[in-house]
Scaffold this motif. Structure first.
Motif, PDB file in Angstrom:
ATOM      1  N   ALA A   8      68.097  71.826   1.760  1.00 59.34           N
ATOM      2  CA  ALA A   8      67.801  72.048   0.345  1.00 59.34           C
ATOM      3  C   ALA A   8      67.246  73.443   0.087  1.00 59.34           C
ATOM      4  N   TYR A   9      66.400  73.948   1.007  1.00 57.97           N
ATOM      5  CA  TYR A   9      65.678  75.200   0.731  1.00 57.97           C
ATOM      6  C   TYR A   9      66.140  76.393   1.575  1.00 57.97           C
ATOM      7  N   GLN A  10      66.876  76.133   2.635  1.00 61.60           N
ATOM      8  CA  GLN A  10      67.536  77.168   3.428  1.00 61.60           C
ATOM      9  C   GLN A  10      66.621  78.350   3.757  1.00 61.60           C
ATOM     10  N   GLU A  11      66.968  79.555   3.274  1.00 61.27           N
ATOM     11  CA  GLU A  11      66.250  80.768   3.680  1.00 61.27           C
ATOM     12  C   GLU A  11      64.821  80.826   3.149  1.00 61.27           C
ATOM     13  N   GLN A  12      64.446  79.899   2.261  1.00 62.66           N
ATOM     14  CA  GLN A  12      63.062  79.884   1.786  1.00 62.66           C
ATOM     15  C   GLN A  12      62.097  79.375   2.859  1.00 62.66           C
ATOM     16  N   ILE A  13      62.633  78.813   3.928  1.00 60.28           N
ATOM     17  CA  ILE A  13      61.811  78.308   5.035  1.00 60.28           C
ATOM     18  C   ILE A  13      61.776  79.360   6.138  1.00 60.28           C
ATOM     19  N   ARG A  14      60.582  79.842   6.433  1.00 62.47           N
ATOM     20  CA  ARG A  14      60.443  80.928   7.406  1.00 62.47           C
ATOM     21  C   ARG A  14      60.584  80.442   8.848  1.00 62.47           C
ATOM     22  N   ASP A  15      60.156  79.202   9.125  1.00 63.73           N
ATOM     23  CA  ASP A  15      60.193  78.678  10.494  1.00 63.73           C
ATOM     24  C   ASP A  15      60.704  77.235  10.460  1.00 63.73           C
ATOM     25  N   PRO A  16      62.004  77.005  10.716  1.00 66.88           N
ATOM     26  CA  PRO A  16      62.575  75.657  10.605  1.00 66.88           C
ATOM     27  C   PRO A  16      62.536  74.838  11.893  1.00 66.88           C
ATOM     28  N   ARG A  17      61.713  75.220  12.870  1.00 64.96           N
ATOM     29  CA  ARG A  17      61.782  74.587  14.186  1.00 64.96           C
ATOM     30  C   ARG A  17      61.305  73.143  14.195  1.00 64.96           C
ATOM     31  N   THR A  18      60.170  72.869  13.582  1.00 65.40           N
ATOM     32  CA  THR A  18      59.576  71.536  13.652  1.00 65.40           C
ATOM     33  C   THR A  18      59.243  71.035  12.247  1.00 65.40           C
ATOM     34  N   MET A  19      58.937  69.744  12.136  1.00 64.87           N
ATOM     35  CA  MET A  19      58.525  69.202  10.840  1.00 64.87           C
ATOM     36  C   MET A  19      57.295  69.935  10.322  1.00 64.87           C
ATOM     37  N   LEU A  20      56.312  70.168  11.195  1.00 67.07           N
ATOM     38  CA  LEU A  20      55.092  70.839  10.771  1.00 67.07           C
ATOM     39  C   LEU A  20      55.384  72.261  10.288  1.00 67.07           C
ATOM     40  N   SER A  21      56.215  72.995  11.028  1.00 66.96           N
ATOM     41  CA  SER A  21      56.503  74.377  10.627  1.00 66.96           C
ATOM     42  C   SER A  21      57.341  74.426   9.353  1.00 66.96           C
ATOM     43  N   VAL A  22      58.225  73.458   9.161  1.00 71.32           N
ATOM     44  CA  VAL A  22      59.026  73.409   7.934  1.00 71.32           C
ATOM     45  C   VAL A  22      58.122  73.200   6.724  1.00 71.32           C
ATOM     46  N   LEU A  23      57.172  72.282   6.849  1.00 68.08           N
ATOM     47  CA  LEU A  23      56.262  72.018   5.735  1.00 68.08           C
ATOM     48  C   LEU A  23      55.363  73.219   5.452  1.00 68.08           C
ATOM     49  N   ARG A  24      54.852  73.825   6.506  1.00 63.64           N
ATOM     50  CA  ARG A  24      53.871  74.900   6.330  1.00 63.64           C
ATOM     51  C   ARG A  24      54.484  76.236   5.914  1.00 63.64           C
ATOM     52  N   THR A  25      55.785  76.446   6.192  1.00 64.70           N
ATOM     53  CA  THR A  25      56.368  77.766   5.937  1.00 64.70           C
ATOM     54  C   THR A  25      57.462  77.757   4.870  1.00 64.70           C
ATOM     55  N   ASN A  26      57.599  76.650   4.139  1.00 62.95           N
ATOM     56  CA  ASN A  26      58.574  76.593   3.043  1.00 62.95           C
ATOM     57  C   ASN A  26      57.970  77.277   1.821  1.00 62.95           C
ATOM     58  N   GLN A  27      58.544  78.414   1.432  1.00 62.75           N
ATOM     59  CA  GLN A  27      57.996  79.166   0.297  1.00 62.75           C
ATOM     60  C   GLN A  27      58.002  78.348  -0.986  1.00 62.75           C
ATOM     61  N   ALA A  28      58.959  77.422  -1.112  1.00 67.32           N
ATOM     62  CA  ALA A  28      59.005  76.580  -2.313  1.00 67.32           C
ATOM     63  C   ALA A  28      57.821  75.626  -2.378  1.00 67.32           C
ATOM     64  N   TYR A  29      57.173  75.390  -1.228  1.00 68.16           N
ATOM     65  CA  TYR A  29      56.026  74.478  -1.181  1.00 68.16           C
ATOM     66  C   TYR A  29      54.687  75.205  -1.256  1.00 68.16           C
ATOM     67  N   ASP A  30      54.712  76.529  -1.230  1.00 64.78           N
ATOM     68  CA  ASP A  30      53.461  77.287  -1.225  1.00 64.78           C
ATOM     69  C   ASP A  30      52.586  76.919  -2.420  1.00 64.78           C
ATOM     70  N   SER A  31      51.294  76.801  -2.166  1.00 60.47           N
ATOM     71  CA  SER A  31      50.281  76.668  -3.230  1.00 60.47           C
ATOM     72  C   SER A  31      50.357  75.368  -4.016  1.00 60.47           C
ATOM     73  N   ILE A  32      51.092  74.376  -3.515  1.00 62.37           N
ATOM     74  CA  ILE A  32      51.104  73.071  -4.193  1.00 62.37           C
ATOM     75  C   ILE A  32      49.867  72.310  -3.738  1.00 62.37           C
ATOM     76  N   GLN A  33      48.910  72.143  -4.643  1.00 63.82           N
ATOM     77  CA  GLN A  33      47.621  71.569  -4.259  1.00 63.82           C
ATOM     78  C   GLN A  33      47.676  70.054  -4.123  1.00 63.82           C
ATOM     79  N   ALA A  34      46.951  69.557  -3.149  1.00 65.00           N
ATOM     80  CA  ALA A  34      46.772  68.117  -3.007  1.00 65.00           C
ATOM     81  C   ALA A  34      45.851  67.628  -4.129  1.00 65.00           C
TER      82      ALA A  34
END
Length: 377
Positions: free
Chosen positions: A280-306
């Motif tokens: 879905a997000y392709q190049e917006q993800i800086r590190d696609p290696r693991t689930m944790l890295s996908v979540l933490r490095t997806n620019q589309a997810y940046d700054s979404i507060q819990a």
């Protein structure tokens, strides 16, 4: 010249605001917004709404109708897009059913279309056989920083949009829906073969409850402890949250296979969650290696507060947030019930569901209120 298309957006949240502004940039599109937010209605009487673009700049729009009156907003509607949380959909559908046009097809859909929206809409719109029921697999863009009636910020865009219809809908109705949506959205729109491909697509119903469980559940570092400061959902996701998320995703894939075997529905479009996010997000993800890295490095997810609440001792997860009353009660509940009906043990999903239900103080209402009694027959 293309005929005018009357689009009604139900819900004045982030997705509703952003969709309204984007649609009004298109020729021949009439946009109405149905909302109970008096602030939005009153502000729109003398000002437009702006969308703040990710690359800078803004788009502005003055909508054709902004109202809390279904009769006014839905007059001559062609496409109705429901963007309210899943727990608000039953009351909304009940409120709008009598106002839908009767003399032509009206395409009533939900974005996102999860939580068994097709079943809910079939029940709620039983007296409107001209309603064509559909849903979109996910939101077309992330959106944030909403100032109701004023502006909303646009985040990352999906590369392709996937749409499903209720299994009762005819081929011509599906093609007419596709034509309308291709007119409204810049991204390619593809029709899925079966609505269960949306219902079983991994997303918020496993993502939010798993991360909450990893943050404050019985094995978590912050169990029964307040946080010193607010957190972001994904950039601050703990390793334990990603672990539980992967376990739930594995069980979700098992559920897809069980549905394939029992109902003969091809579920191959439903990818594991990490693959879904990367696709879905392709190049917006800086590190696609693991689930944790996908979540933490997806620019589309940046700054979404819990969803946090400040207390005298610090910050705690807000149990009134839609992460519980939508994603647990209307999302995860569907998966648990499907597993029960198919005699499939979903150990992690059930454990996380039961803990989240206890944390939120029990279920007030849930998708079980409209889950078909005869499924999977």
């Amino acid at each position: 010249m293309m005929a005018q298309l009357n689009v009604v957006i139900c819900g004045g949240g982030r997705t509703g605001h952003l969709s309204a502004v984007l649609f009004k940039q298109l020729p021949g599109i009439r946009v109405s917004l149905l909302t109970n937010n008096r602030e939005v209605i009153e502000r729109h009487a003398h000002a437009g709404i702006s969308a703040l673009l990710p690359e800078g700049g803004t788009l502005s729009a003055h909508l054709d109708v902004v109202s809390s009156d279904p009769d006014e907003a839905l007059a001559d509607a062609d496409v109705v897009i429901i963007t309210v949380p899943a727990q608000a959909r039953p009351a909304l559908l009940h409120a709008i059913a009598g106002s839908l046009p009767k003399h032509k097809p009206v395409y009533v859909g939900a974005i996102p279309g999860f939580c068994g929206f097709d079943w809910l809409a079939e029940k709620a719109l039983a007296a409107r056989p001209n309603a064509v029921i559909w849903g979109m697999k996910d939101v077309p863009h992330t959106a944030y920083a909403l100032q109701p009636g004023v502006s909303v910020a646009m985040g990352g865009a999906k590369s392709t949009l996937y749409v499903g219809t209720h299994e009762r809908e005819s081929g011509p109705a599906r093609q007419a829906l596709l034509a309308h949506l291709q007119r409204l959205y810049a991204a390619p729109v593809e029709l899925l073969a079966h609505y269960l491909e949306i219902t079983l697509t991994p997303g918020n119903p496993i993502m939010h409850p798993s991360v909450v469980y990893g943050l404050i559940g019985p094995y978590a570092q912050w169990h029964d402890k307040p946080f010193a400061e607010p957190l972001c959902w994904w950039t601050d996701c703990p390793e334990l949250g990603a672990y539980f998320l992967e376990r739930c995703d594995e069980e979700s894939q098992l559920l897809c296979k069980a549905v394939e075997q029992r109902l003969g529905v091809d579920m191959s479009s439903v990818l594991p969650l990490k693959q879904e996010i990367v696709a879905a997000y392709q190049e917006q993800i800086r590190d696609p290696r693991t689930m944790l890295s996908v979540l933490r490095t997806n620019q589309a997810y940046d700054s979404i507060q819990a969803p946090m609440m400040k207390t005298v001792d610090g910050y705690v997860i807000d149990k009134e947030n839609r992460a519980f009353h939508e994603d647990v009660a209307f999302g995860l509940a569907v998966l648990v019930e499907m597993g029960r009906r198919l005699d499939l043990k979903l150990s992690h999903i059930e454990e996380i569901f039961n803990w989240n239900v206890a944390y939120m103080g029990g279920l007030r209402s849930s998708a079980l209120d409209y889950f078909p009694q005869t499924w999977p027959a």
